[in-house]
Design a protein around this motif. Structure first.
Motif, PDB file in Angstrom:
ATOM      1  N   TYR A 349       0.840  -1.206   0.000  1.00 39.44           N
ATOM      2  CA  TYR A 349       0.000   0.000   0.000  1.00 39.44           C
ATOM      3  C   TYR A 349       0.874   1.256   0.000  1.00 39.44           C
ATOM      4  CZ  TYR A 349      -2.915   3.756   1.798  1.00 39.44           C
ATOM      5  OH  TYR A 349      -3.548   4.968   1.971  1.00 39.44           O
ATOM      6  N   ARG A 350       1.868   1.296   0.896  1.00 37.00           N
ATOM      7  CA  ARG A 350       2.685   2.507   1.013  1.00 37.00           C
ATOM      8  C   ARG A 350       3.520   2.766  -0.236  1.00 37.00           C
ATOM      9  NH1 ARG A 350       3.031   0.466   6.354  1.00 37.00           N
ATOM     10  NH2 ARG A 350       4.945  -0.677   5.845  1.00 37.00           N
ATOM     11  N   GLU A 351       3.966   1.689  -0.891  1.00 33.78           N
ATOM     12  CA  GLU A 351       4.833   1.882  -2.061  1.00 33.78           C
ATOM     13  C   GLU A 351       4.061   2.231  -3.328  1.00 33.78           C
ATOM     14  OE1 GLU A 351       8.378  -0.445  -4.534  1.00 33.78           O
ATOM     15  OE2 GLU A 351       7.511  -1.345  -2.727  1.00 33.78           O
ATOM     16  N   PHE A 352       2.858   1.630  -3.498  1.00 30.98           N
ATOM     17  CA  PHE A 352       2.170   1.784  -4.783  1.00 30.98           C
ATOM     18  C   PHE A 352       0.840   2.537  -4.705  1.00 30.98           C
ATOM     19  CE2 PHE A 352       4.691  -2.157  -5.152  1.00 30.98           C
ATOM     20  CZ  PHE A 352       5.469  -1.829  -6.255  1.00 30.98           C
ATOM     21  N   PHE A 353       0.196   2.586  -3.539  1.00 31.16           N
ATOM     22  CA  PHE A 353      -1.173   3.094  -3.499  1.00 31.16           C
ATOM     23  C   PHE A 353      -1.409   4.218  -2.491  1.00 31.16           C
ATOM     24  CE2 PHE A 353      -1.416  -1.331  -4.930  1.00 31.16           C
ATOM     25  CZ  PHE A 353      -2.165  -1.194  -6.091  1.00 31.16           C
ATOM     26  N   GLN A 354      -0.399   4.591  -1.750  1.00 34.78           N
ATOM     27  CA  GLN A 354      -0.601   5.563  -0.678  1.00 34.78           C
ATOM     28  C   GLN A 354      -1.150   6.898  -1.195  1.00 34.78           C
ATOM     29  OE1 GLN A 354       2.847   6.158   1.745  1.00 34.78           O
ATOM     30  NE2 GLN A 354       1.752   7.329   3.304  1.00 34.78           N
ATOM     31  N   HIS A 355      -0.765   7.284  -2.395  1.00 32.30           N
ATOM     32  CA  HIS A 355      -1.184   8.575  -2.940  1.00 32.30           C
ATOM     33  C   HIS A 355      -2.314   8.447  -3.956  1.00 32.30           C
ATOM     34  CE1 HIS A 355       2.213  10.336  -0.883  1.00 32.30           C
ATOM     35  NE2 HIS A 355       3.037   9.481  -1.474  1.00 32.30           N
ATOM     36  N   VAL A 356      -2.906   7.267  -4.028  1.00 30.42           N
ATOM     37  CA  VAL A 356      -4.057   7.077  -4.924  1.00 30.42           C
ATOM     38  C   VAL A 356      -5.309   7.577  -4.219  1.00 30.42           C
ATOM     39  CG1 VAL A 356      -5.477   5.416  -6.168  1.00 30.42           C
ATOM     40  CG2 VAL A 356      -2.990   5.100  -6.047  1.00 30.42           C
ATOM     41  N   TYR A 357      -5.999   8.500  -4.859  1.00 30.74           N
ATOM     42  CA  TYR A 357      -7.194   9.093  -4.252  1.00 30.74           C
ATOM     43  C   TYR A 357      -8.401   8.168  -4.452  1.00 30.74           C
ATOM     44  CZ  TYR A 357     -11.102  12.271  -3.463  1.00 30.74           C
ATOM     45  OH  TYR A 357     -12.261  12.845  -3.011  1.00 30.74           O
ATOM     46  N   ASP A 358      -9.179   8.008  -3.408  1.00 30.45           N
ATOM     47  CA  ASP A 358     -10.463   7.307  -3.467  1.00 30.45           C
ATOM     48  C   ASP A 358     -10.317   5.849  -3.924  1.00 30.45           C
ATOM     49  OD1 ASP A 358     -13.182   7.047  -3.121  1.00 30.45           O
ATOM     50  OD2 ASP A 358     -13.665   7.659  -5.168  1.00 30.45           O
ATOM     51  N   LEU A 359      -9.582   5.056  -3.148  1.00 22.86           N
ATOM     52  CA  LEU A 359      -9.506   3.616  -3.403  1.00 22.86           C
ATOM     53  C   LEU A 359     -10.825   2.979  -2.970  1.00 22.86           C
ATOM     54  CD1 LEU A 359      -5.907   2.582  -2.295  1.00 22.86           C
ATOM     55  CD2 LEU A 359      -6.935   2.180  -4.527  1.00 22.86           C
ATOM     56  N   ARG A 360     -11.540   2.371  -3.898  1.00 13.09           N
ATOM     57  CA  ARG A 360     -12.852   1.803  -3.599  1.00 13.09           C
ATOM     58  C   ARG A 360     -12.758   0.281  -3.485  1.00 13.09           C
ATOM     59  NH1 ARG A 360     -16.990   5.220  -5.048  1.00 13.09           N
ATOM     60  NH2 ARG A 360     -18.247   3.813  -3.765  1.00 13.09           N
ATOM     61  N   HIS A 361     -13.658  -0.282  -2.684  1.00 14.97           N
ATOM     62  CA  HIS A 361     -13.741  -1.732  -2.560  1.00 14.97           C
ATOM     63  C   HIS A 361     -14.688  -2.288  -3.622  1.00 14.97           C
ATOM     64  CE1 HIS A 361     -11.345  -2.273   0.987  1.00 14.97           C
ATOM     65  NE2 HIS A 361     -12.043  -1.399   1.678  1.00 14.97           N
ATOM     66  N   ALA A 362     -14.267  -3.347  -4.300  1.00 13.70           N
ATOM     67  CA  ALA A 362     -15.120  -4.020  -5.280  1.00 13.70           C
ATOM     68  C   ALA A 362     -16.203  -4.832  -4.564  1.00 13.70           C
ATOM     69  CB  ALA A 362     -14.280  -4.939  -6.162  1.00 13.70           C
ATOM     70  N   VAL A 363     -17.358  -4.963  -5.206  1.00 13.08           N
ATOM     71  CA  VAL A 363     -18.456  -5.782  -4.669  1.00 13.08           C
ATOM     72  C   VAL A 363     -18.332  -7.174  -5.280  1.00 13.08           C
ATOM     73  CG1 VAL A 363     -20.953  -6.046  -4.437  1.00 13.08           C
ATOM     74  CG2 VAL A 363     -19.925  -3.759  -4.383  1.00 13.08           C
ATOM     75  N   TYR A 364     -17.661  -8.085  -4.557  1.00  8.13           N
ATOM     76  CA  TYR A 364     -17.449  -9.434  -5.070  1.00  8.13           C
ATOM     77  C   TYR A 364     -18.647 -10.355  -4.830  1.00  8.13           C
ATOM     78  CZ  TYR A 364     -12.491  -8.390  -5.766  1.00  8.13           C
ATOM     79  OH  TYR A 364     -11.302  -7.859  -6.203  1.00  8.13           O
ATOM     80  N   THR A 365     -19.487 -10.013  -3.872  1.00  6.57           N
ATOM     81  CA  THR A 365     -20.668 -10.828  -3.591  1.00  6.57           C
ATOM     82  C   THR A 365     -21.761  -9.958  -3.018  1.00  6.57           C
ATOM     83  OG1 THR A 365     -21.532 -12.726  -2.328  1.00  6.57           O
ATOM     84  CG2 THR A 365     -19.750 -11.472  -1.325  1.00  6.57           C
ATOM     85  N   HIS A 366     -22.995 -10.198  -3.433  1.00  4.41           N
ATOM     86  CA  HIS A 366     -24.159  -9.598  -2.779  1.00  4.41           C
ATOM     87  C   HIS A 366     -25.317 -10.580  -2.883  1.00  4.41           C
ATOM     88  CE1 HIS A 366     -25.088  -8.402  -6.968  1.00  4.41           C
ATOM     89  NE2 HIS A 366     -26.348  -8.244  -6.576  1.00  4.41           N
ATOM     90  N   LYS A 367     -26.030 -10.751  -1.759  1.00  9.04           N
ATOM     91  CA  LYS A 367     -27.091 -11.749  -1.686  1.00  9.04           C
ATOM     92  C   LYS A 367     -28.311 -11.164  -0.970  1.00  9.04           C
ATOM     93  CE  LYS A 367     -24.698 -15.289  -3.372  1.00  9.04           C
ATOM     94  NZ  LYS A 367     -25.091 -16.026  -4.600  1.00  9.04           N
ATOM     95  N   TYR A 368     -29.501 -11.476  -1.523  1.00 10.82           N
ATOM     96  CA  TYR A 368     -30.757 -11.117  -0.862  1.00 10.82           C
ATOM     97  C   TYR A 368     -31.076 -12.139   0.225  1.00 10.82           C
ATOM     98  CZ  TYR A 368     -31.725  -7.823  -4.671  1.00 10.82           C
ATOM     99  OH  TYR A 368     -31.663  -6.771  -5.566  1.00 10.82           O
ATOM    100  N   ASN A 369     -31.671 -11.650   1.313  1.00 10.14           N
ATOM    101  CA  ASN A 369     -32.115 -12.576   2.357  1.00 10.14           C
ATOM    102  C   ASN A 369     -33.327 -13.362   1.862  1.00 10.14           C
ATOM    103  OD1 ASN A 369     -33.899 -10.380   2.415  1.00 10.14           O
ATOM    104  ND2 ASN A 369     -34.317 -10.624   4.595  1.00 10.14           N
ATOM    105  N   PRO A 370     -33.756 -14.423   2.571  1.00  6.59           N
ATOM    106  CA  PRO A 370     -34.859 -15.260   2.078  1.00  6.59           C
ATOM    107  C   PRO A 370     -36.144 -14.501   1.777  1.00  6.59           C
ATOM    108  CG  PRO A 370     -33.700 -16.393   3.841  1.00  6.59           C
ATOM    109  CD  PRO A 370     -33.115 -15.018   3.777  1.00  6.59           C
ATOM    110  N   SER A 371     -36.455 -13.454   2.548  1.00  6.44           N
ATOM    111  CA  SER A 371     -37.682 -12.695   2.314  1.00  6.44           C
ATOM    112  C   SER A 371     -37.494 -11.573   1.297  1.00  6.44           C
ATOM    113  CB  SER A 371     -38.206 -12.113   3.633  1.00  6.44           C
ATOM    114  OG  SER A 371     -37.252 -11.224   4.198  1.00  6.44           O
TER     115      SER A 371
END
Length: 395
Positions: A349-371
């Motif tokens: 992170y410190r070497e390659f991404f520390q100065h990258v603005y707005d690092l977002r998390h990818a949505v690898y999974t999303h699930k609806y509950n039974p209802s």
């Protein structure tokens, strides 16, 4: 004796109620995203979350890149760790990728996922999570596991093979490190393209139509193969027009409609279209084009998909358009945006991404509950070297 008019009227009333129920479910699924609010799940020192399933209305099980199998409670927020299964014949897997698939059997008696080695299939009893067995066949990571019935499971791997497993009737209990192993009862053969050796990225099962769909892809090409689950043979194949980064597959069983997520598109596939002369594929352009569609799901008439930019979009299949914001002054495409989650500030992170603005998390999974009233959404940083995660209930 009941009159024919009474019976006919009763049938019409039943049909009207069914139509009204479908219409109500559709309206609720369309309105749901706009009223959801985020309740983050705190997970420090845990890497990306690749797979998840609801176990009940209040509990979710999920698997991580760092090979943790965890259950979380919606009400209490408590976390429970499930031991990964192995035995003396389990081999160390090079560059372990963690857990990419979790599947609950139709009658909710078993849970299938990866073992201590991501090349092995692990099956637990549910709800106790007592170890049952390990399946040993694959030579590379298992990307998907799906139940064909309450006792038959199919797994797909990065080694290009698909294996079918049959559960024994044994009621014995074992330690997580001493679970008996088994071999598949059948290995599916690619008879349509026997020379193709594409990785099995994802699978879905339609028990209503007796269809197994498998997404099989290489770096620049991908196809969805369809299998008759009654005889375990291929019936047809749909080649993807957009070949890059095809990684996820979903099924709307009522419509017999399949969705494939790729780098910039979601491709909808109707296998029946071939027989009527219509185009079998329709591509939806992602608002986050170029950042990858990482997860896809259906809820009634709404298709949802998560992206590498940390957005969850909703497409209305009936209206043929994305859901927009409920604001007369703003008609832009609506999305749920995930919050920051956890990101480890290590050497990479410190070497390659520390100065990258707005690092977002990818949505690898999303699930609806039974209802179908809540969502569990999870993922982590998209760059390969970054260590972190995101997880939240949206309710």
């Amino acid at each position: 004796m009941l009159s024919m008019d009474y019976l006919t009227n009763r049938e019409h009333i039943r049909e009207d109620r069914m139509i009204n129920s479908i219409q109500m479910n559709y309206k609720m699924s369309r309105l749901l995203p706009d009223v959801l609010t985020e309740s983050p799940v705190t997970l420090e020192n845990t890497d990306k979350i690749f797979a998840s399933e609801w176990l009940s209305e209040g509990h979710v099980i999920f698997g991580t890149k760092c090979s943790k199998l965890l259950v979380t409670s919606l009400d209490s927020g408590k976390l429970f760790s499930i031991p990964l299964l192995r035995n003396q014949s389990t081999k160390n897997a090079a560059n372990s990728c963690g857990i990419h698939s979790i599947s609950v059997s139709p009658r909710e008696e078993f849970v299938a996922t990866s073992g201590w080695s991501p090349n092995e299939t692990a099956i637990y009893r549910f709800p106790t999570f007592d170890p049952l067995l390990i399946g040993q066949h694959h030579k590379d990571w298992i990307f998907s596991a799906k139940w064909l019935s309450d006792s038959v499971l199919v797994t797909g791997s990065r080694d290009s093979t698909m294996a079918v497993w049959s559960l024994p009737s044994s009621s014995d209990n074992y330690l997580a490190e001493e679970v008996p192993s088994t071999v598949p009862v059948h290995v599916l053969e690619n008879i349509i393209n026997p020379t193709m050796h594409d990785k099995v990225r994802d699978m879905v099962v339609s028990r209503q139509h007796s269809i197994l769909g498998s997404l099989q892809a290489s770096q620049c090409q991908a196809s969805v193969y369809f299998w008759d689950t009654n005889v375990l043979q291929q019936t047809s194949v749909s080649k993807m027009q957009h070949g890059s980064e095809n990684v996820c597959l979903a099924l709307d069983e009522g419509r017999n409609l399949f969705a494939v997520g790729s780098r910039s598109y979601v491709t909808l596939i109707d296998p029946r279209a071939k027989h009527s002369g219509r185009s079998e594929c329709q591509a939806l352009y992602s608002p986050d084009a170029g950042n990858g569609v990482r997860s896809v799901e259906f809820n009634e008439g709404i298709l949802s998909f998560g992206t590498g930019e940390g957005n969850l979009y909703f497409f209305d299949l009936r209206a043929g358009q994305y859901l927009s914001k409920y604001d007369a002054s703003d008609t832009s495409v609506f999305s749920l945006k995930v919050s920051n989650g956890y990101l480890r500030h290590d050497g990479i992170y410190r070497e390659f991404f520390q100065h990258v603005y707005d690092l977002r998390h990818a949505v690898y999974t999303h699930k609806y509950n039974p209802s179908k009233t809540k969502l569990f959404v999870a993922g982590g940083p998209l760059p390969l070297g970054l260590y972190g995660n995101y997880a939240a209930f949206w309710q």
